[in-house]
Structure formats: C-alpha cells, structure tokens
Scaffold this active site. Structure first.
Site, PDB file in Angstrom:
ATOM      1  N   ARG A 254     -15.071  -2.866   2.257  1.00  0.00           N
ATOM      2  CA  ARG A 254     -15.849  -1.621   2.290  1.00  0.00           C
ATOM      3  C   ARG A 254     -16.973  -1.631   1.255  1.00  0.00           C
ATOM      4  O   ARG A 254     -17.982  -0.946   1.420  1.00  0.00           O
ATOM      5  CB  ARG A 254     -14.917  -0.425   2.089  1.00  0.00           C
TER       6      ARG A 254
ATOM      7  N   LYS B  17      -3.347 -11.090  -3.202  1.00  0.00           N
ATOM      8  CA  LYS B  17      -2.425 -11.008  -2.081  1.00  0.00           C
ATOM      9  C   LYS B  17      -1.223 -11.914  -2.320  1.00  0.00           C
ATOM     10  O   LYS B  17      -1.261 -12.816  -3.164  1.00  0.00           O
ATOM     11  CB  LYS B  17      -3.123 -11.449  -0.784  1.00  0.00           C
TER      12      LYS B  17
END
Length: 498
Positions: A341, A267
């Site tokens: 996920r 990020k």
C-alpha cells in the site's frame, strides 16, 4: 515454444489428434455426433458428458484418435466453459504434434455472430493457457511436442480474427505468468523494468523509467521507504498507449514487489515461499500492455508501476518510522509487511495527476481477501458505483471471477495515527482488505472514479493444473484489464458503494 494456434472451417487432414466436445444430453445418444463416437466405450470409461470429464477414443481409417471433453448441460455451455474445455484438450494432447479443437459445435444454433466469435476467442485463449509450461530453470526440460493447434469452426473472417485475438491474449497472460514464476533473486526491479521497456518498444508504446535519483526527485517516499532495506535499486515505470482521437483515459496501476520478505516485520519461512508472486499486479499490467495493440481499445491507457523488493537490510524501514508520500501525506509504518500500500500510494498520486477518467489498480495486497473469497475469486472495492459495475462487467466478460466488497467510511478511523496523518495498518485485526483499500483511497484525487482489485488469492495457484489454471503464477487480471480497456466508457457519475 508454445504451439501455433490457427483456425480452419473444416477438420484438416493429417491431424494427430482431434478434440470434440460432448454435452450431457449428447452423451446419452447411441452414436455421438457426426464422429459416431462409440457410446459403449465412453460409458465404460465412466464418461457422461459432465463438465471436466476427458476420455480417449482410438482412431480409425476415417480419422485420427479423439479426445472427448465433457462440457455439461447444453444450456450451460458458454465461452467460459469452452475456454476450460480447450485447455483440458490441449493438456491431453501435449504428446502429439498437431491437435484439432472441434468444440464450437456444441454452441446453440441460435447464438449470435458476436457470441460465436467470443466463444472462438475463448477456445484460443484456453488452448494457449493449457499449453503453458514454465521450464526456464530446469536443466533438462522435457521437449515440447505439440506444435500446432487448429480451432475448427464456422464463421469465416470473424472466427479467424477472434482466434487470432484469443491467441494474443493468451500469450499476454502467459507473459504475466512467466514474470510471476521467475524467482525474486533473478527478477529484480531493474530486470522487471527492462521487460516493460522491451514490451513498449515492441508494441510502439511510450515508456518512462525512473531510477533512484528520479524517484527521490519525484517525492515517492513510500517507494523509497520500502526499498531502504534492499541492495536492489527501485524503479518506477510509466507506460502509455495512445490511439488517435482517444475516447477517454484509463489509468491502471500495478503493485511491483519483486520479493517480499516482510521487511523487519519478517514473514515466516513458509509465508515467504511464494513471495516472488508479490509483483503479480505489475505483471498483469505489463501483460495487458503487451496485447493492447491487438485489442485496439479506443481509449488512452496509462500504466503506473512502482517496483522494489522488501528486504531486511541494515537501514530497512523500522516499525514506527514515518514516510512522506508524493502528495505530502505522512504515514506511520507500524508493520513493514504492509508495504504494498505504501508503494501504491505514490503510484495512485501520479496516476491522479494525469487526470484520467478512471483508475483501476491490481495488487496482491492482503491475505484477508483470500480468507474471504478463496483463491479463485478476486475482491474489488472502490469509490464509485458506476465504475465498479463497469470493472465487474469486464471481469465477467473476460472469464475472471471477481466479487465486490464494501468500503464503509466509518472504518477509516482505524487508520488514524497519533504521530502522523495515517498509520499503514488498522488498529483492529478484522476487515483487513477493507482497511487496506481505505488507505489506498486516501491517495486518489477527489472526483476520480477508482477501483482496487485485490488479487492476493488469485495471482498464485498452489494446486495442480485445473482447466486454464496452471500451478504457480496465474496471470490473473490480464484478461480483465484488456476487456476493461476494450469496453471502456468514461464514468459520468459518482455514487459511492459503502
């Protein structure tokens, strides 16, 4: 220490401050209510009774100073509005030792006993949430002054029980806030698991904690793959609340990424600043379990919490690597920042193996949901119309805003991989919340109603204090999970919402 929240039918003597609610209609009266609030003085402060207005009135020989909270039109006063008003009153009264909340009087005289109890519970929730502060890392925190909050209202034992329950629910949500607000370098996966164990021991719940070896034996390849770049060991926690003669089984799953750097798909610096909140789903589940005994649902409740951080160590999962999830499905990882996920896939497999009547998971999963719904409304998606309706009703009853998004089957092709069973990101940039949910759906066993709540926008509040919302971790989802457990009815039909 947070203030003690209690209940009284009448205004106790010796209060330092009394909060009263005024509607827009009430603000037009020359002398407002039995307090005979000076309308001229309030008008001079611009007070009209509109929702969220707060004004102060000096005390007199017959009573303490008053904080006057506007609640809007009388027809719109409900539990949600009173929860918010209570939080505003508590913030206004933080510098006094004792505060009375005489807010329930603005309820319509025709409300049912159940509605009055719900409102009393909401006032207690608002009081606890409004008093929240996170000061664990301040060298010289400002001392707490407010020690006692009294919810004033009729209703006898029902009101008293509702206030007690509301205080417990607020405490549970504040626990979740504390966990989200704790830095990732402090709240490691091992420490988060220890908190879950402490809650389980306190509440007489069953708890199982899996370490690295047990996680490997269980075949939790998603969790192990995300953990590869970290120096911190992963954990997987299972919790169980089991009443006598349970009426169905509800499984709840929470994403527990204690810090998300993005892994090798790193990020930006700004994007990492709040990533200690990426375990907001797990925090909400732990918070909910901390108050299940108080809510006393008749269903069995099982919790599944995968825990790790997502770092960039020397053996971190690389884009293009393939992981094998517990059910044998292989996943090509093309973006290591789509890690939530992967760990939820393992957890949903385990939850499915317990054959519950329904599953709900909470996760700070996609930035796309915040683009779609903002930072006050969570998104919900799932495979069963009846179950989704039940989840939405629970969120509405708890005062946590939620909105359904579709789960169209034709978007599934966007997850097809050329080298594995699935890829962990879509081939397109649009519909990110939908495709992430379709990925999760692959790991829910056939026939089990399932709902996914994406709390990426609602788990963290970056603005200033606003009603029951406090800057930082919000604890969103705790109230919804508790209400869902309290009202749980095993779904009997499968009607897809696509």
């Amino acid at each position: 220490m947070p203030p003690v929240i209690e209940v009284s039918r009448d205004v106790p003597e010796g209060l330092d401050l009394l909060a009263v609610a005024v509607t827009t209609e009430g603000a037009e009266e020359p002398r407002l209510g039995e307090d005979e609030l000076p309308a001229t003085l309030l008008a001079a402060q611009g007070f009209t009774g509109a929702a969220d207005q707060v004004a102060l009135v000096p005390g007199s020989e017959s009573g303490p100073p008053r904080v006057v909270v506007g609640v809007g039109p009388a027809a719109e006063v409900d539990a949600d509005r009173l929860r918010r008003a209570a939080a505003q009153a508590v913030r206004a009264g933080r510098r006094v030792g004792s505060l009375g909340l005489r807010l329930l009087e603005v309820l319509d005289a025709d409300v049912t006993a159940g509605q009055r109890a719900q409102a009393a519970r909401a006032v207690a929730e608002g009081a606890g949430l409004g008093a929240y502060r996170f000061v664990d890392f301040r060298s010289e925190p400002t001392p707490e002054v407010l020690e006692r909050v009294v919810v004033i209202g009729k209703g006898g034992a029902k009101t008293a029980a509702a206030v007690e329950l509301g205080a417990r629910i607020a405490e549970a949500q504040c626990l979740a806030r504390d966990l989200v607000n704790t830095p990732g370098g402090t709240l490691t996966p091992a420490m988060l698991a220890e908190v879950a164990v402490e809650i389980a021991e306190r509440e007489d719940l069953k708890v199982t904690v899996l370490g690295p070896d047990e996680i490997a034996e269980a075949g939790l390849g998603g969790l192990l793959g995300v953990n590869r770049g970290s120096n911190q060991e992963p954990r997987f926690v299972e919790l169980a609340y089991e009443p006598e003669r349970p009426r169905g089984t509800l499984a709840i799953v929470g994403k527990g990424i204690t810090f998300d750097s993005g892994g090798l798909s790193i990020k930006s610096g700004e994007g990492m600043m709040t990533m200690k909140m990426d375990m907001g789903g797990a925090a909400a589940v732990i918070g909910a379990f901390s108050a299940l005994r108080a809510v006393a649902p008749r269903c069995r409740v099982l919790g599944y919490l995968p825990m790790t951080d997502n770092m960039t160590g020397g053996d971190a999962t690389r884009p293009g690597d393939v992981l094998t999830i517990r059910n044998g499905t292989t996943v090509e990882v093309l973006n290591t920042d789509a890690e939530g996920r992967l760990i939820l896939a393992d957890a949903l497999c385990l939850a499915s193996e317990s054959e519950p009547d329904a599953i709900v998971d909470l996760a700070t999963l996609t930035g796309a949901v915040e683009v779609a719904l903002g930072n006050r409304i969570a998104g919900v998606l799932g495979n069963d119309e009846v179950w989704l309706d039940q989840v939405e009703a629970a969120a509405g009853g708890a005062g946590e805003r939620i909105w359904p998004l579709p789960l169209p089957a034709d978007y599934r092709s966007r997850l097809e991989s050329t080298v594995a069973d699935l890829r962990n990101i879509s081939t397109t940039k649009d519909g990110g919340t939908i495709t992430a949910s379709l990925f999760l759906a692959e790991f829910v066993a056939d026939g089990i109603p399932w709902a996914h709540i994406d709390i990426a926008g609602t788990a963290w509040w970056g603005d200033g204090d606003d009603g029951e919302w406090s800057k930082g971790g919000t604890g969103y989802g705790v109230r919804t999970l508790l209400e869902l457990a309290r009202t749980f009815t095993p779904p009997r039909r499968r009607r897809s919402r696509g």
